[in-house]
Design a protein around this motif. Structure first.
Motif: not given
Length: 584
Positions: A257-267
């Motif tokens: 319920d508390n997953i950050p949304q601003n972390e970059p995508v690992i490509e």
């Protein structure tokens, strides 16, 4: 000429146009009949027929309908087989039976005047139906043309709407596009095993790509990374090669319920975590993986990609691209946690895994256009790794990749469970006749499964698996080469940890069940190894933790362990242990 051609549609054939213009041509034929029926003659008919009836073939239906709407006196010809419609109507005089009689003589004797021809009702009804049909066809054609025009207008409107949406989409910043994919050369590596350190060290030596990001799960790994100077060291014989172009990154577990949304995508992600722990390791970075990501799995196991898809990416729109890897380099660990020794260099074989080719473990020979081997999204990481100096990476089709992978998998699936079952090293399997007999049965079942697999249809590429004896010779060769080494499966099972047996022996069991092959021996060994792990876990729960124990005397007096060991400990030595259970 066929009879059907005589009754063809109006103006359908040039040779039937004259016959089609004769009224009453469908009336039953009778002797000496030259006006109606199949014996009719166009020249003789139009000689006494009204002039405007000859224009019935005109495309202008207005005049024809006006003619048919007039109150014309309709009379019926007295045919031999029919009675007149009205008794008062004079019956026409038929043509003499003499065929040599002149036409003028017969015309003068006929009772039908030129101005009032005798025409059957059926003829006009048929003409009326033909006119209505032609008008109906013209209306349908006009309606069809209107529909096509409306369809063209709708396509143009859709095209305009698509152009407007595209212009609006182009005005959005590129980083805000949800489905934008742009190739990048940033590579992340996950795995603290020697192979993961070896790959990260090799990639760090390439200065044309960004710094490698090394992912850590445990806090003690992050602490050791700071203590050892934040570098990786490779020992190659007498040579020591340090690499500093590496950035450590701590992975923190978050509540759902508390997953950050601003972390970059690992490509671009290379995973060397053991096969049994991959699904759990990726769970902590699930929010950083989507369709823009490419995951390369390099470990001793098969079926891990299917398990990841089933657990995290059931929908294809958000599914990453998967690559399968197999390394032949022989590496080992050292006393330092971020150092690795290269015992023997090898190659890294890579292949593209297409999720649509498998439903669970089922093989589906679906053709894609263009093929995934020619798309940038699937081949970007392969092109990037094959260009790395020192890595010796090569890309291969699926069947070629299995040629290098399956021999190692067969050894792991058959030998490692036996070392765990008998709790011994590799050399004890070779010297035990009963263990060799059980090993032969396992090798036979694995050989049957591989021969039936659709991915291994080209038997020339898999000569080792054509017969069980050839596979047994290769397994025994590897078994003698390992001598008294210990297997990883035995060590993990003894500690109650999860091993890779589900993706080694379990892979051949699932494929064997799907292909209808008897794999009872493999199933029995798998069940015994899992049961032994549960026994080890229950034994650990029953034991008292050594660090939290205390020395208890008969009088229930607690004595610190340091005081107990100080009696027999030399001066100056320290013990890292705190307390222990001692029966005084």
């Amino acid at each position: 000429m066929k009879a059907g051609n005589l009754y063809s549609l109006y103006r359908s054939r040039p040779q039937s146009q004259v016959f089609a213009r004769i009224l009453g041509r469908h009336t039953q034929w009778s002797l000496n009949n030259s006006t109606v029926g199949r014996g009719a003659n166009a020249r003789r008919f139009f000689k006494f027929a009204p002039a405007n009836l000859g224009d019935m073939s005109s495309h202008d239906n207005t005049q024809n309908r006006t003619l048919l709407s007039k109150e014309t006196q309709i009379k019926s010809t007295s045919w031999p087989s029919r009675t007149p419609h009205s008794v008062s109507d004079p019956a026409p005089t038929l043509r003499p039976s003499d065929p040599e009689a002149p036409w003028d003589d017969w015309q003068s004797t006929t009772a039908v005047p030129k101005s009032d021809p005798v025409i059957d009702k059926d003829i006009f009804a048929e003409q009326l139906r033909s006119l209505e049909k032609s008008e109906r066809m013209a209306a349908e054609q006009e309606q069809q043309e209107q529909g096509e025009a409306a369809q063209r207008l709708s396509k143009l409107s859709l095209w305009d709407q698509d152009q407007m949406q595209r212009r609006e989409y182009e005005q959005i910043p590129p980083e805000a596009h949800p489905w934008t994919w742009k190739p990048t050369e940033q590579i992340h590596v996950m795995g603290m095993d020697p192979l993961g350190r070896y790959i990260a060290h090799t990639l760090a030596g390439c200065e044309t790509i960004p710094r490698i990001r090394y992912l850590f799960h445990l806090a003690n790994h992050w602490k050791s990374w700071d203590e050892e100077g934040r570098l990786l060291v490779l020992y190659r014989g007498n040579e020591t090669v340090p690499r500093y172009r590496i950035i450590g990154e701590r992975i923190r577990r978050h509540h759902p319920d508390n997953i950050p949304q601003n972390e970059p995508v690992i490509e671009n992600l290379i995973v060397t975590v053991p096969a049994g722990n991959v699904v759990g390791a990726l769970g902590s970075i699930r929010h950083r993986l989507d369709h823009r990501s490419t995951i390369c799995l390099v470990h001793d196991g098969l079926g891990v990609a299917e398990a990841i898809i089933q657990q995290f990416f059931p929908h294809e729109t958000t599914r990453p691209t998967f690559l399968l890897g197999h390394s032949t380099a022989t590496v080992g660990g050292t006393q330092h946690q971020f150092a690795v020794s290269e015992l023997k260099p090898g190659r890294l074989y890579l292949s593209i895994f297409s999720p649509s080719d498998h439903t669970g473990y089922r093989y589906n020979n679906t053709k894609r256009h263009p093929p995934i081997e020619r798309t940038v999204r699937y081949t970007h990481l392969i092109r990037l790794l094959t260009a790395m100096p020192g890595l010796n990476a090569t890309g291969h089709p699926r069947d070629d990749w299995f040629k290098y992978k399956l021999p190692t998998m067969a050894f792991r699936a058959a030998v490692d469970p036996l070392t765990t079952l008998f709790d011994c090293t590799y050399d004890k399997i070779w010297s035990n006749p009963q263990a060799r007999r059980l090993l032969d049965r396992l090798i036979g079942e694995i050989c049957q499964v591989v021969n039936r697999m659709p991915e291994c249809r080209n038997k020339q590429k898999f000569p080792v698996f054509q017969t069980a004896s050839a596979l047994r010779d290769q397994v025994y060769k590897k078994l003698r080469w390992r001598q008294d080494a210990n297997s990883k499966m035995r060590a993990k099972t003894a500690q109650g940890l999860k091993s890779d047996i589900d993706f080694q022996t379990g892979f051949f069991i699932l494929r064997g069940r799907e292909l209808g092959i008897n794999v009872k021996t493999l199933e029995t060994v798998l069940s015994v190894v899992k049961a032994k792990r549960l026994v080890a876990i229950s034994r650990q729960k029953d034991e008292i933790p050594f660090e939290n124990a205390v020395a208890i005397s008969k009088e229930n007096n607690e004595i610190p362990l340091e005081d107990v060991l100080a009696m027999n400990r030399p001066v100056g030595e320290e013990t890292p242990l705190r307390t222990v259970v001692v029966d005084l």
